[in-house]
Scaffold this active site. Structure first.
Site, PDB file in Angstrom:
ATOM      1  N   VAL A  38       0.848  -1.190   0.000  1.00 54.65           N
ATOM      2  CA  VAL A  38       0.000   0.000   0.000  1.00 54.65           C
ATOM      3  C   VAL A  38       0.886   1.243   0.000  1.00 54.65           C
ATOM      4  O   VAL A  38       2.109   1.159  -0.033  1.00 54.65           O
ATOM      5  CB  VAL A  38      -0.973   0.003   1.208  1.00 54.65           C
ATOM      6  CG1 VAL A  38      -1.853  -1.232   1.178  1.00 54.65           C
ATOM      7  CG2 VAL A  38      -0.217   0.085   2.535  1.00 54.65           C
ATOM      8  N   GLU A  40       3.144   4.464   0.777  1.00 56.68           N
ATOM      9  CA  GLU A  40       4.300   4.578   1.683  1.00 56.68           C
ATOM     10  C   GLU A  40       3.981   5.489   2.866  1.00 56.68           C
ATOM     11  O   GLU A  40       4.435   6.636   2.948  1.00 56.68           O
ATOM     12  CB  GLU A  40       5.501   5.110   0.877  1.00 56.68           C
ATOM     13  CG  GLU A  40       6.832   4.933   1.549  1.00 56.68           C
ATOM     14  CD  GLU A  40       7.367   3.510   1.538  1.00 56.68           C
ATOM     15  OE1 GLU A  40       8.536   3.329   1.867  1.00 56.68           O
ATOM     16  OE2 GLU A  40       6.610   2.560   1.208  1.00 56.68           O
ATOM     17  N   LYS A  45       0.404   1.346   6.861  1.00 59.16           N
ATOM     18  CA  LYS A  45       1.011   0.006   6.819  1.00 59.16           C
ATOM     19  C   LYS A  45       0.860  -0.703   8.164  1.00 59.16           C
ATOM     20  O   LYS A  45       0.553  -1.902   8.221  1.00 59.16           O
ATOM     21  CB  LYS A  45       2.484   0.106   6.421  1.00 59.16           C
ATOM     22  CG  LYS A  45       2.711   0.504   4.961  1.00 59.16           C
ATOM     23  CD  LYS A  45       4.198   0.630   4.642  1.00 59.16           C
ATOM     24  CE  LYS A  45       4.434   1.098   3.213  1.00 59.16           C
ATOM     25  NZ  LYS A  45       4.100   0.075   2.212  1.00 59.16           N
ATOM     26  N   SER A  67       9.783   0.866   0.586  1.00 63.68           N
ATOM     27  CA  SER A  67      11.060   1.187  -0.033  1.00 63.68           C
ATOM     28  C   SER A  67      11.929   2.056   0.868  1.00 63.68           C
ATOM     29  O   SER A  67      13.075   2.346   0.535  1.00 63.68           O
ATOM     30  CB  SER A  67      10.830   1.917  -1.360  1.00 63.68           C
ATOM     31  OG  SER A  67      10.014   3.056  -1.158  1.00 63.68           O
ATOM     32  N   HIS A  88      11.326  -5.726  -0.931  1.00 59.76           N
ATOM     33  CA  HIS A  88      11.269  -4.498  -1.710  1.00 59.76           C
ATOM     34  C   HIS A  88      11.451  -4.802  -3.195  1.00 59.76           C
ATOM     35  O   HIS A  88      12.569  -4.958  -3.676  1.00 59.76           O
ATOM     36  CB  HIS A  88      12.342  -3.511  -1.219  1.00 59.76           C
ATOM     37  CG  HIS A  88      12.387  -2.244  -2.010  1.00 59.76           C
ATOM     38  ND1 HIS A  88      13.549  -1.551  -2.249  1.00 59.76           N
ATOM     39  CD2 HIS A  88      11.396  -1.548  -2.653  1.00 59.76           C
ATOM     40  CE1 HIS A  88      13.293  -0.486  -2.985  1.00 59.76           C
ATOM     41  NE2 HIS A  88      11.992  -0.466  -3.247  1.00 59.76           N
ATOM     42  N   ASN A  91      10.177  -1.176  -9.465  1.00 58.91           N
ATOM     43  CA  ASN A  91       9.119  -0.887 -10.438  1.00 58.91           C
ATOM     44  C   ASN A  91       9.684  -0.718 -11.853  1.00 58.91           C
ATOM     45  O   ASN A  91      10.636   0.035 -12.034  1.00 58.91           O
ATOM     46  CB  ASN A  91       8.410   0.397 -10.000  1.00 58.91           C
ATOM     47  CG  ASN A  91       7.180   0.702 -10.822  1.00 58.91           C
ATOM     48  OD1 ASN A  91       6.509  -0.196 -11.294  1.00 58.91           O
ATOM     49  ND2 ASN A  91       6.893   1.974 -11.011  1.00 58.91           N
ATOM     50  N   GLU A 100      15.085  -6.550  -2.859  1.00 55.17           N
ATOM     51  CA  GLU A 100      15.840  -6.434  -1.612  1.00 55.17           C
ATOM     52  C   GLU A 100      15.025  -7.111  -0.515  1.00 55.17           C
ATOM     53  O   GLU A 100      13.885  -6.722  -0.251  1.00 55.17           O
ATOM     54  CB  GLU A 100      16.069  -4.968  -1.250  1.00 55.17           C
ATOM     55  CG  GLU A 100      17.083  -4.266  -2.128  1.00 55.17           C
ATOM     56  CD  GLU A 100      17.250  -2.797  -1.752  1.00 55.17           C
ATOM     57  OE1 GLU A 100      18.398  -2.332  -1.761  1.00 55.17           O
ATOM     58  OE2 GLU A 100      16.234  -2.127  -1.472  1.00 55.17           O
ATOM     59  N   ASN A 138      17.877   2.200  -2.839  1.00 51.19           N
ATOM     60  CA  ASN A 138      17.239   3.515  -2.759  1.00 51.19           C
ATOM     61  C   ASN A 138      18.090   4.544  -2.030  1.00 51.19           C
ATOM     62  O   ASN A 138      17.987   5.742  -2.287  1.00 51.19           O
ATOM     63  CB  ASN A 138      15.865   3.409  -2.084  1.00 51.19           C
ATOM     64  CG  ASN A 138      14.787   3.055  -3.076  1.00 51.19           C
ATOM     65  OD1 ASN A 138      15.033   2.970  -4.274  1.00 51.19           O
ATOM     66  ND2 ASN A 138      13.584   2.829  -2.603  1.00 51.19           N
TER      67      ASN A 138
END
Length: 300
Positions: A38, A40, A45, A67, A88, A91, A100, A138
């Site tokens: 869902v 971020e 969450k 992420s 993770h 996209n 990850e 990231n």
């Protein structure tokens, strides 16, 4: 995929036949693994995980696709933080086959093993990392994206030049500003904010321009305007706007160059010689010795 010849109609029907949908979390009760993907937002969450904890069996693995948020902080909203893990995906997930896997200080070893095995079975490359803001990819990526926004904000280069430098100079599939439009400026800013709160690294502090654009509703492709302007909301097609450079016209006043000199015999020098020679220019290569010159021409 069917239109492109990568999938048959029968395979398509078979694939879609394995997918069901529901509007009730309770229908996930029989799953051995549940992946949350869902928005971020930690509170959102945490709420999903608290509900999943009551619905699913005690041995079910609960994974988050966050992420940037702390997997540990998400897991404590359940009664089984040892069975909570980060997964993770990047996209678009069907194309970028890299995940990850984020372990916390309490994640059970068998959970990590089971998740690694599952991801490898579906064709992903897996990297197991610790639970820190931005994880690995990231943490590197968003520092770079944020720096690109700062350079643009400071009028160091145009948006087209920044993107061209990384696309054609470094071989990236798209430039940083185009990528931010794809990700969504609001999402990128949230990720940077989260990373900055943990690291206090100025590279993670969202560029002021990001905040201004978000306030103005310029979130990227999904709103039709970001660093670039798009055909419509959700479209990947860039259309000209006030910042689009004018097309170059033929310049008859430039000096005609027919012969080019190159000094050096290394990889870069021989590459430059080849670029000009391929396009019909006479090239003079200057080397320190005839032997070095012959070797350099041999490489060309």
């Amino acid at each position: 995929a069917v239109a492109g010849g990568k999938l048959t109609e029968a395979e398509r029907a078979d694939l879609l036949g394995r997918i069901t949908y529901t509007s009730e979390l309770a229908d996930l009760a029989g799953c051995a693994l549940v992946v949350e993907a869902v928005t971020e937002n930690l509170d959102l969450k945490a709420g999903v995980f608290a509900q999943l904890d009551k619905i699913t069996a005690p041995e079910t693995i609960l994974a988050t696709n966050t992420s940037s948020l702390s997997v540990t902080e998400i897991g404590v909203h359940t009664g089984r933080p040892e069975r909570v893990i980060g997964m993770h995906f990047f996209n678009p997930a069907p194309v970028l086959r890299f995940v990850e896997v984020v372990r916390t200080v309490v994640t059970e070893p068998d959970v990590i093993t089971d998740v690694e095995s599952l991801l490898e079975k579906v064709g992903n490359t897996v990297l197991v990392v610790g639970d820190r803001a931005g994880f690995l990819a990231n943490s590197l990526l968003f520092s770079y994206l944020n720096h690109a926004v700062l350079m643009y904000e400071q009028h160091y280069a145009t948006r087209e030049d920044l993107d061209a430098a990384m696309k054609y100079g470094c071989g990236y599939p798209m430039g940083p500003l185009a990528l931010l439009d794809l990700i969504g400026l609001d999402i990128a800013s949230e990720i940077l904010d989260t990373m900055y709160k943990q690291s206090r690294d100025r590279l993670h502090a969202p560029a002021p321009l990001l905040k201004q654009m978000i306030t103005a509703g310029m979130l990227g492709r999904k709103t039709g305007r970001g660093f670039y302007t798009y055909e419509e909301a959700g479209s990947p097609v860039v259309v000209p706007d006030a910042l689009t450079p004018r097309e170059k016209t033929a310049d008859t006043g430039t000096r005609r160059i027919a012969r080019v000199g190159v000094v050096g015999t290394g990889t870069m020098a021989t590459g430059i010689v080849e670029v000009f020679a391929r396009k019909g220019f006479d090239v003079v290569l200057r080397a320190r010795t005839a032997e070095k010159a012959m070797h350099a021409v041999g490489k060309v």
